[in-house]
Design an enzyme around this catalytic site. Structure first.
Site, PDB file in Angstrom:
ATOM      1  N   HIS A 112       5.232  -3.984  -1.356  1.00 25.73           N
ATOM      2  CA  HIS A 112       5.353  -2.884  -0.400  1.00 25.73           C
ATOM      3  C   HIS A 112       6.023  -3.413   0.867  1.00 25.73           C
ATOM      4  O   HIS A 112       5.890  -4.601   1.203  1.00 25.73           O
ATOM      5  CB  HIS A 112       3.977  -2.335  -0.043  1.00 25.73           C
ATOM      6  CG  HIS A 112       3.329  -1.567  -1.144  1.00 25.73           C
ATOM      7  ND1 HIS A 112       2.320  -0.662  -0.904  1.00 25.73           N
ATOM      8  CD2 HIS A 112       3.520  -1.559  -2.487  1.00 25.73           C
ATOM      9  CE1 HIS A 112       1.924  -0.133  -2.046  1.00 25.73           C
ATOM     10  NE2 HIS A 112       2.642  -0.672  -3.025  1.00 25.73           N
ATOM     11  N   GLU A 161       5.259  -3.112   3.950  1.00 22.97           N
ATOM     12  CA  GLU A 161       4.318  -3.699   4.906  1.00 22.97           C
ATOM     13  C   GLU A 161       3.919  -5.115   4.508  1.00 22.97           C
ATOM     14  O   GLU A 161       3.829  -6.008   5.354  1.00 22.97           O
ATOM     15  CB  GLU A 161       3.047  -2.847   5.019  1.00 22.97           C
ATOM     16  CG  GLU A 161       3.294  -1.412   5.412  1.00 22.97           C
ATOM     17  CD  GLU A 161       3.423  -0.458   4.231  1.00 22.97           C
ATOM     18  OE1 GLU A 161       3.031   0.706   4.384  1.00 22.97           O
ATOM     19  OE2 GLU A 161       3.907  -0.872   3.159  1.00 22.97           O
ATOM     20  N   CYS A 189      -1.109   2.266   2.439  1.00 24.97           N
ATOM     21  CA  CYS A 189      -2.047   2.448   1.334  1.00 24.97           C
ATOM     22  C   CYS A 189      -3.252   1.537   1.571  1.00 24.97           C
ATOM     23  O   CYS A 189      -3.286   0.764   2.528  1.00 24.97           O
ATOM     24  CB  CYS A 189      -1.367   2.107   0.011  1.00 24.97           C
ATOM     25  SG  CYS A 189      -1.016   0.338  -0.178  1.00 24.97           S
ATOM     26  N   CYS A 195      -2.265  -2.295   1.698  1.00 25.81           N
ATOM     27  CA  CYS A 195      -1.583  -2.694   2.928  1.00 25.81           C
ATOM     28  C   CYS A 195      -2.513  -2.602   4.133  1.00 25.81           C
ATOM     29  O   CYS A 195      -2.506  -3.484   4.999  1.00 25.81           O
ATOM     30  CB  CYS A 195      -0.339  -1.848   3.137  1.00 25.81           C
ATOM     31  SG  CYS A 195       0.930  -2.140   1.869  1.00 25.81           S
TER      32      CYS A 195
END
Length: 154
Positions: free
Chosen positions: A52, A54, A82, A85
């Protein structure tokens, strides 16, 4: 430099994800006005569920800082994080997160759940949301609309 400046950099990162058919989500990590980490979604091109935006920006920031504690760092993300993260942000002791648009299906910054400020966790992340939300949401909606038009699933 302003929060808007850094969110625009995160939006630039998000657009890079389109080149690899990934969801257009971007992030930049900033300390003392300097970008020390940047990332965009790479789940599809890396075939990595943890790739991801992040997570990539957090890893880069930790490498620059030389420590897992991201003291003094603000993370700018185009989408509400999410659970994975958000958990990483808490574990990294991230002091501040600025995100653009909410994620009503998987958001862990207040939409579905709030890991970032959970009362039982040992660290709480200061959160600001809504900055350039319309622009960030537009990129995500357009991405999924194109997938549907092409008859693809993501």
């Amino acid at each position: 430099m302003s929060d808007e400046h850094f969110m625009r950099l995160a939006l630039d990162e998000a657009l890079k994800a389109l080149e690899t058919s990934d969801v257009p989500i971007g992030a930049v990590a900033v300390r003392d006005g300097v970008v020390i980490g940047r990332g965009y979604n790479r789940r599809e091109c890396d075939q990595d569920p943890t790739a991801h935006a992040e997570m990539i920006a957090i890893r880069q920031a930790a490498a620059v800082v030389g420590h897992w504690r991201l003291e003094g760092v603000t993370l700018y993300c185009t989408l509400e994080p999410c659970a994975m993260c958000a958990g990483a942000m808490v574990l990294a002791r991230l002091p501040r997160l600025v995100y653009a648009t909410t994620d009503p299906k998987a958001g862990a910054g207040g939409s579905v759940m709030n890991i970032l400020q959970h009362p039982q966790l040992n660290h709480k992340v200061e959160v600001a949301s809504g900055l350039l939300a319309d622009e960030a949401a537009h990129y995500i909606r357009a991405f999924f609309a194109q997938l549907r038009a092409d008859g693809q699933r993501h």
